[in-house]
Scaffold this motif. Structure first.
Motif, PDB file in Angstrom:
ATOM      1  N   TYR A 114       0.817  -1.214   0.000  1.00 12.60           N
ATOM      2  CA  TYR A 114       0.000   0.000   0.000  1.00 12.60           C
ATOM      3  C   TYR A 114       0.851   1.266   0.000  1.00 12.60           C
ATOM      4  CZ  TYR A 114      -4.473  -2.381   0.683  1.00 12.60           C
ATOM      5  OH  TYR A 114      -5.593  -3.156   0.522  1.00 12.60           O
ATOM      6  N   SER A 115       2.010   1.221   0.654  1.00  9.19           N
ATOM      7  CA  SER A 115       2.880   2.395   0.644  1.00  9.19           C
ATOM      8  C   SER A 115       3.420   2.659  -0.755  1.00  9.19           C
ATOM      9  CB  SER A 115       4.038   2.210   1.627  1.00  9.19           C
ATOM     10  OG  SER A 115       4.881   1.145   1.216  1.00  9.19           O
ATOM     11  N   LYS A 121      -6.879  -0.977  -4.253  1.00 12.08           N
ATOM     12  CA  LYS A 121      -7.947  -1.458  -3.366  1.00 12.08           C
ATOM     13  C   LYS A 121      -7.957  -2.982  -3.435  1.00 12.08           C
ATOM     14  CE  LYS A 121     -10.759   2.629  -4.332  1.00 12.08           C
ATOM     15  NZ  LYS A 121     -12.047   3.123  -4.901  1.00 12.08           N
ATOM     16  N   ILE A 122      -7.571  -3.616  -2.325  1.00 15.74           N
ATOM     17  CA  ILE A 122      -7.481  -5.081  -2.312  1.00 15.74           C
ATOM     18  C   ILE A 122      -8.682  -5.667  -1.583  1.00 15.74           C
ATOM     19  CG2 ILE A 122      -6.162  -7.073  -1.499  1.00 15.74           C
ATOM     20  CD1 ILE A 122      -3.645  -5.442  -1.854  1.00 15.74           C
ATOM     21  N   ASP A 123      -9.330  -6.601  -2.234  1.00 14.36           N
ATOM     22  CA  ASP A 123     -10.410  -7.381  -1.633  1.00 14.36           C
ATOM     23  C   ASP A 123      -9.829  -8.765  -1.364  1.00 14.36           C
ATOM     24  OD1 ASP A 123     -12.714  -8.543  -0.805  1.00 14.36           O
ATOM     25  OD2 ASP A 123     -13.788  -8.364  -2.707  1.00 14.36           O
ATOM     26  N   LEU A 124      -9.495  -9.039  -0.097  1.00 13.48           N
ATOM     27  CA  LEU A 124      -8.790 -10.276   0.256  1.00 13.48           C
ATOM     28  C   LEU A 124      -9.791 -11.322   0.743  1.00 13.48           C
ATOM     29  CD1 LEU A 124      -6.068 -11.668   0.535  1.00 13.48           C
ATOM     30  CD2 LEU A 124      -5.874 -10.697   2.828  1.00 13.48           C
ATOM     31  N   ARG A 272      -3.054 -10.931 -17.883  1.00 15.23           N
ATOM     32  CA  ARG A 272      -1.591 -10.909 -17.991  1.00 15.23           C
ATOM     33  C   ARG A 272      -1.055  -9.483 -18.105  1.00 15.23           C
ATOM     34  NH1 ARG A 272       2.499 -14.499 -19.558  1.00 15.23           N
ATOM     35  NH2 ARG A 272       1.024 -16.171 -20.070  1.00 15.23           N
ATOM     36  N   GLN A 273      -1.789  -8.603 -18.792  1.00 12.44           N
ATOM     37  CA  GLN A 273      -1.328  -7.227 -18.989  1.00 12.44           C
ATOM     38  C   GLN A 273      -1.831  -6.265 -17.913  1.00 12.44           C
ATOM     39  OE1 GLN A 273       0.929  -6.768 -21.301  1.00 12.44           O
ATOM     40  NE2 GLN A 273       0.675  -8.920 -21.905  1.00 12.44           N
ATOM     41  N   SER A 274      -2.570  -6.762 -16.936  1.00  7.11           N
ATOM     42  CA  SER A 274      -3.115  -5.891 -15.892  1.00  7.11           C
ATOM     43  C   SER A 274      -1.999  -5.351 -15.011  1.00  7.11           C
ATOM     44  CB  SER A 274      -4.109  -6.680 -15.027  1.00  7.11           C
ATOM     45  OG  SER A 274      -4.429  -5.966 -13.849  1.00  7.11           O
ATOM     46  N   ARG A 275      -1.962  -4.030 -14.858  1.00 13.95           N
ATOM     47  CA  ARG A 275      -0.946  -3.411 -14.017  1.00 13.95           C
ATOM     48  C   ARG A 275      -1.144  -3.789 -12.546  1.00 13.95           C
ATOM     49  NH1 ARG A 275       3.679  -1.997 -14.660  1.00 13.95           N
ATOM     50  NH2 ARG A 275       3.548  -0.258 -13.202  1.00 13.95           N
ATOM     51  N   ARG A 276      -2.413  -3.929 -12.138  1.00  7.84           N
ATOM     52  CA  ARG A 276      -2.675  -4.302 -10.747  1.00  7.84           C
ATOM     53  C   ARG A 276      -2.130  -5.697 -10.457  1.00  7.84           C
ATOM     54  NH1 ARG A 276      -7.519  -1.828 -12.201  1.00  7.84           N
ATOM     55  NH2 ARG A 276      -8.531  -3.822 -12.637  1.00  7.84           N
ATOM     56  N   VAL A 277      -2.412  -6.627 -11.348  1.00  7.60           N
ATOM     57  CA  VAL A 277      -1.959  -8.007 -11.157  1.00  7.60           C
ATOM     58  C   VAL A 277      -0.437  -8.077 -11.201  1.00  7.60           C
ATOM     59  CG1 VAL A 277      -1.932 -10.311 -12.181  1.00  7.60           C
ATOM     60  CG2 VAL A 277      -4.080  -9.052 -12.011  1.00  7.60           C
ATOM     61  N   THR A 278       0.161  -7.378 -12.158  1.00  7.23           N
ATOM     62  CA  THR A 278       1.622  -7.381 -12.273  1.00  7.23           C
ATOM     63  C   THR A 278       2.273  -6.809 -11.025  1.00  7.23           C
ATOM     64  OG1 THR A 278       1.519  -7.179 -14.682  1.00  7.23           O
ATOM     65  CG2 THR A 278       3.580  -6.532 -13.615  1.00  7.23           C
ATOM     66  N   ALA A 279       1.725  -5.700 -10.522  1.00  5.49           N
ATOM     67  CA  ALA A 279       2.279  -5.072  -9.321  1.00  5.49           C
ATOM     68  C   ALA A 279       2.188  -6.015  -8.126  1.00  5.49           C
ATOM     69  CB  ALA A 279       1.543  -3.770  -9.027  1.00  5.49           C
ATOM     70  N   ARG A 281       1.885  -9.374  -8.189  1.00  2.77           N
ATOM     71  CA  ARG A 281       2.769 -10.529  -8.417  1.00  2.77           C
ATOM     72  C   ARG A 281       4.219 -10.167  -8.106  1.00  2.77           C
ATOM     73  NH1 ARG A 281       4.045 -11.429 -14.404  1.00  2.77           N
ATOM     74  NH2 ARG A 281       5.259  -9.591 -13.821  1.00  2.77           N
ATOM     75  N   ASP A 282       4.692  -9.035  -8.631  1.00  3.63           N
ATOM     76  CA  ASP A 282       6.084  -8.644  -8.407  1.00  3.63           C
ATOM     77  C   ASP A 282       6.354  -8.385  -6.928  1.00  3.63           C
ATOM     78  OD1 ASP A 282       6.410  -8.855 -11.098  1.00  3.63           O
ATOM     79  OD2 ASP A 282       6.452  -6.702 -11.500  1.00  3.63           O
ATOM     80  N   PHE A 283       5.383  -7.792  -6.244  1.00  3.06           N
ATOM     81  CA  PHE A 283       5.535  -7.533  -4.814  1.00  3.06           C
ATOM     82  C   PHE A 283       5.684  -8.843  -4.040  1.00  3.06           C
ATOM     83  CE2 PHE A 283       3.368  -7.394  -0.695  1.00  3.06           C
ATOM     84  CZ  PHE A 283       4.201  -6.522  -0.021  1.00  3.06           C
ATOM     85  N   VAL A 284       4.809  -9.804  -4.334  1.00  2.00           N
ATOM     86  CA  VAL A 284       4.871 -11.089  -3.634  1.00  2.00           C
ATOM     87  C   VAL A 284       6.195 -11.787  -3.906  1.00  2.00           C
ATOM     88  CG1 VAL A 284       3.870 -13.402  -3.512  1.00  2.00           C
ATOM     89  CG2 VAL A 284       2.373 -11.409  -3.523  1.00  2.00           C
TER      90      VAL A 284
END
Length: 306
Positions: A114-115, A121-124, A272-279, A281-284
């Motif tokens: 989040y920082s 906005k994450i729905d976990l 695959r091209q979603s910036r949210r998903v990429t961000a 994935r890379d964070f994890v």
């Protein structure tokens, strides 16, 4: 309403002329005129007063122009945000994982995400049930087994095992078991083998419970098991990914553990091209690398203490 006719209407109302609107739209004046007449017929009203100096909106035309102007502004804003999204990550991301991994590993790390992306906005969704990613029950999943659907992008994150842990204070008071048979006088904390969980954990718990353990505490998720272990209630069956974040946990019966469990991150091919998903994935992946370094350091400290 026909979106194409509304687009033409908006251009005519903005230009005040069929000819000028046609130039903007790359249409002939007659084509523009036909579309306006068709729109007026579909609405059952007149949208323009026609006179020698051009076109003037009727009261009904002004109402429609207000609506199309609002639509145009929203589309322009959305277009700008889409262009900006190449650099800026925002919007909702629906993530699913197990209760244990979500509460004990993922959630404590989300403040860093989040920082980095304050508009995310994450729905976990924390549950043992495997959600259907192709049907978009979730955008991203972190699961304790390899997904079977062929239309998913998948990445193995790490391998984990279920092991036995206790606190130093508990072991000092109750004694350290040397063999699995020595668990009999101890309190075993685990999930009921019949509850939904990783099968490797269920198999290990079932084996341990078969050794005439005198007292047990059954909790339906690993978060509860961890809290009981930290409180000195007994010896708990826990995933080894906790060792890096809880270095005070003491491994009990090092030869006893579950089979290896793969942890996968997966998402639908169309994301695959979603910036949210990429961000995400890379964070994890970054956090997994950090976790592995901490785990090596933690294991080295335990060996030194032992």
């Amino acid at each position: 309403m026909d979106w194409d006719k509304l687009r033409i209407f908006h251009a005519v109302a903005d230009a005040g002329s069929l000819t000028h609107a046609g130039d903007v739209l790359h249409l002939s004046q007659s084509a523009v005129s036909r579309q306006i007449r068709a729109l007026e017929e579909s609405l059952g009203t007149t949208l323009f007063h026609r006179h020698a100096r051009g076109l003037i909106l009727t009261e009904q035309g002004e109402l429609l122009f207000d609506a199309t102007s609002s639509m145009a502004r929203k589309l322009e804003t959305t277009s700008a945000r889409i262009r900006d999204s190449e650099e800026h990550v925002f919007g909702e991301l629906k993530v699913t994982t197990t209760v244990g991994f979500g509460t004990l590993w993922l959630v404590p790390r989300l403040s860093k995400l989040y920082s980095r992306y304050p508009d995310l906005k994450i729905d976990l969704l924390l549950e043992e049930r495997v959600l259907d990613l192709p049907m978009r029950e979730a955008d991203v999943a972190i699961r304790m087994k390899e997904p079977q659907q062929s239309d998913l992008v998948r990445r193995r994150l790490l391998n984990i095992r279920m092991q036995l842990f206790a606190t130093r204070a508990y072991l000092d008071a109750a004694g350290v078991p040397d063999r699995v048979e020595d668990l009999s006088p101890h309190r075993l904390i685990c999930q009921q083998p019949s509850t939904p969980q990783v099968s490797a954990g269920a198999v290990l718990s079932h084996m341990l419970l078969s050794h005439n353990v005198s007292s047990t505490l059954m909790v339906n998720n690993y978060f509860g098991v961890l809290q009981a272990v930290l409180a000195g209630v007994g010896i708990g069956v826990l995933p080894d990914y906790l060792t890096a974040d809880f270095p005070d946990l003491i491994r009990v019966l090092p030869d006893i553990e579950s089979v290896e469990v793969p942890v996968f991150l997966a998402f639908p091919e169309e994301l695959r091209q979603s910036r949210r998903v990429t961000a995400f994935r890379d964070f994890v992946l970054e956090e997994i690398q950090t976790y592995r370094r901490k785990q090596v350091e933690s294991d080295a400290i335990r060996e030194t203490v032992d």
